[in-house]
Write an enzyme that holds these catalytic residues in place. Structure first.
Site, PDB file in Angstrom:
ATOM      1  N   ARG A  85      -5.780 -25.214  33.397  1.00 21.97           N
ATOM      2  CA  ARG A  85      -5.309 -26.563  33.044  1.00 21.97           C
ATOM      3  C   ARG A  85      -4.430 -27.182  34.121  1.00 21.97           C
ATOM      4  NH1 ARG A  85      -4.799 -23.707  28.332  1.00 21.97           N
ATOM      5  NH2 ARG A  85      -5.684 -24.552  26.408  1.00 21.97           N
ATOM      6  N   THR A 118      -1.842 -19.366  38.883  1.00 20.74           N
ATOM      7  CA  THR A 118      -2.458 -18.210  38.225  1.00 20.74           C
ATOM      8  C   THR A 118      -1.396 -17.503  37.391  1.00 20.74           C
ATOM      9  OG1 THR A 118      -1.856 -16.600  39.929  1.00 20.74           O
ATOM     10  CG2 THR A 118      -3.885 -17.866  40.303  1.00 20.74           C
ATOM     11  N   ALA A 141       4.286 -21.442  39.398  1.00 22.21           N
ATOM     12  CA  ALA A 141       3.588 -20.614  38.404  1.00 22.21           C
ATOM     13  C   ALA A 141       4.456 -19.455  37.938  1.00 22.21           C
ATOM     14  CB  ALA A 141       2.262 -20.125  38.982  1.00 22.21           C
ATOM     15  N   ARG A 142       4.487 -18.386  38.715  1.00 22.57           N
ATOM     16  CA  ARG A 142       5.285 -17.202  38.385  1.00 22.57           C
ATOM     17  C   ARG A 142       5.814 -16.582  39.675  1.00 22.57           C
ATOM     18  NH1 ARG A 142       6.036 -18.625  34.047  1.00 22.57           N
ATOM     19  NH2 ARG A 142       5.455 -17.753  32.033  1.00 22.57           N
ATOM     20  N   ASP A 147       9.737 -22.955  42.474  1.00 27.14           N
ATOM     21  CA  ASP A 147      10.409 -23.232  41.201  1.00 27.14           C
ATOM     22  C   ASP A 147      10.617 -21.941  40.416  1.00 27.14           C
ATOM     23  OD1 ASP A 147      11.439 -25.003  39.120  1.00 27.14           O
ATOM     24  OD2 ASP A 147       9.616 -24.531  37.996  1.00 27.14           O
ATOM     25  N   GLU A 174      15.136 -13.970  37.805  1.00 27.14           N
ATOM     26  CA  GLU A 174      15.783 -15.247  37.497  1.00 27.14           C
ATOM     27  C   GLU A 174      16.990 -15.025  36.587  1.00 27.14           C
ATOM     28  OE1 GLU A 174      12.730 -17.827  35.950  1.00 27.14           O
ATOM     29  OE2 GLU A 174      11.605 -17.809  37.832  1.00 27.14           O
ATOM     30  N   HIS A 205      13.468 -23.066  38.014  1.00 25.42           N
ATOM     31  CA  HIS A 205      12.444 -22.923  36.966  1.00 25.42           C
ATOM     32  C   HIS A 205      12.429 -24.136  36.026  1.00 25.42           C
ATOM     33  CE1 HIS A 205       9.878 -19.713  34.749  1.00 25.42           C
ATOM     34  NE2 HIS A 205       9.434 -20.931  34.503  1.00 25.42           N
ATOM     35  N   LEU A 206      12.120 -25.284  36.621  1.00 20.15           N
ATOM     36  CA  LEU A 206      12.113 -26.554  35.880  1.00 20.15           C
ATOM     37  C   LEU A 206      10.719 -26.977  35.413  1.00 20.15           C
ATOM     38  CD1 LEU A 206      14.526 -28.677  38.134  1.00 20.15           C
ATOM     39  CD2 LEU A 206      15.099 -27.340  36.106  1.00 20.15           C
ATOM     40  N   GLY A 207       9.711 -26.122  35.647  1.00 21.09           N
ATOM     41  CA  GLY A 207       8.325 -26.516  35.357  1.00 21.09           C
ATOM     42  C   GLY A 207       8.110 -27.140  33.990  1.00 21.09           C
ATOM     43  N   ALA A 208       8.707 -26.546  32.958  1.00 24.47           N
ATOM     44  CA  ALA A 208       8.521 -27.045  31.585  1.00 24.47           C
ATOM     45  C   ALA A 208       9.727 -27.834  31.091  1.00 24.47           C
ATOM     46  CB  ALA A 208       8.261 -25.874  30.648  1.00 24.47           C
TER      47      ALA A 208
END
Length: 332
Positions: A155, A207, A235-236, A260, A265, A286-289
């Protein structure tokens, strides 16, 4: 057979829309945030299901404590790194996440970071705050006509491709599952990794972190890339080898990087700290979401799946985020 979820323990802060939707469907919700492991072990046996985000770890110990009562653990977010899925399956606990809930937010952050690597707005903005006018120092490059490699065409990877195509980028991609036709439908040329390395001006990874993707971008793969390649990871942590990127930044092989996510973390390792502090790196925590919209979406998506598992609503019938189908089979 419905799971008969009646009592849910919310372990991390989720949007109130989750609680409201569950309660509307006759499910009791109890909030006990960030419990220490021993307290969580005591509490979990009183509930049919638990909801977590990133803070609470659902370990084998917690799952063993909840054995016989706990049926479902839902993560309001993508990935299930903080849940011991193997132990959950052993105890017939269904694990689910919300794979689509934060796709747009993660995609948009990726696109913004690609832009920030092309035009050094972060250091330029900081220099202005410090009273300088370094106009010549912060010259950048156009994205138009450059080649973006998207590794992982799920996605988020596809959404990134759609947006960056409109900026005039050529988008190439790799995914072992996605077909050439599926990639082509969103304007991506599907290639092998060996074909991709020498072509890419920018490489973004989308991924999961599994053995096959750990250090996917490494010293070896960077050696095959163009001089001045730029890499992005929303991603990770661990998909990109941080030491390899640090070395490549110092040698000039890599001209910029945006991170990110990190293997640990908050970051503690000297390598990660050196990377974050490098002048050609844009780092975010880690602002992705971390958007209002994504937080509502993932909260609602968890609740909808719990209701679907209960089989009590004609409206909510999908639990597409279930990770361990074996555990679900136990109840069917």
């Amino acid at each position: 057979m419905p799971l008969n979820i009646k009592n849910v323990l919310v372990c991390d802060a989720v949007d109130k829309s989750c609680v409201e939707l569950l309660e509307e469907h006759g499910i009791n919700v109890t909030y006990k945030l960030k419990l220490p492991v021993d307290e969580l072990c005591k509490e979990v046996k009183n509930f049919d299901a638990a909801i977590v985000r990133s803070d609470t770890k659902i370990t084998a110990e917690v799952l063993a404590a909840g054995a016989g009562s706990l049926k479902v653990v839902g993560r309001a977010g993508a990935g299930v790194d903080n849940i011991d899925v193997a132990a959950a399956t052993t105890h017939n606990v269904v694990v689910l996440n919300t794979p689509g809930g934060n796709s747009i937010s993660a995609c948009e952050l990726t696109c913004i970071l690609i832009g920030a690597l092309a035009r050094p707005v972060v250091p330029a903005g900081q220099s202005m705050k410090e009273g300088r006018w370094d106009r010549k120092l912060y010259s950048g490059n156009e994205l138009y006509g450059k080649t973006l490699a998207v590794l992982g065409l799920g996605r988020i990877g596809r959404e990134v491709a759609i947006r960056m195509k409109t900026w005039g980028m050529r988008v190439i991609g790799y995914d072992p599952i996605t077909t050439e036709a599926e990639a082509k439908a969103v304007g991506i040329e599907k290639l092998t990794l060996e074909q991709i390395w020498p072509l890419a001006d920018y490489i973004t990874v989308h991924t999961p972190l599994i053995p096959a993707t750990r250090n996917l971008i490494s010293t070896e793969s960077l050696a095959k890339c163009k001089q001045g390649v730029k890499v992005i990871n929303v991603a990770r942590g661990g998909i990109i080898d941080e030491q390899a990127v640090l070395d490549a930044l110092q040698s000039g092989k890599c001209a910029g990087a945006a991170f990110d996510v990190f293997p640990e973390e908050p970051p503690k390792s000297e390598v990660t700290k050196a990377l974050i502090n490098h002048p050609k790196v844009v780092a975010t925590p880690h602002l992705g979401a971390s958007t209002a919209e994504a937080q509502v979406r993932v909260a609602v998506e968890v609740a909808e799946q719990f209701i679907a598992l209960n089989g009590t609503s004609p409206k909510y019938t999908s639990y597409a985020g279930v990770i361990n189908k074996d555990a679900l089979a136990h109840y069917q």
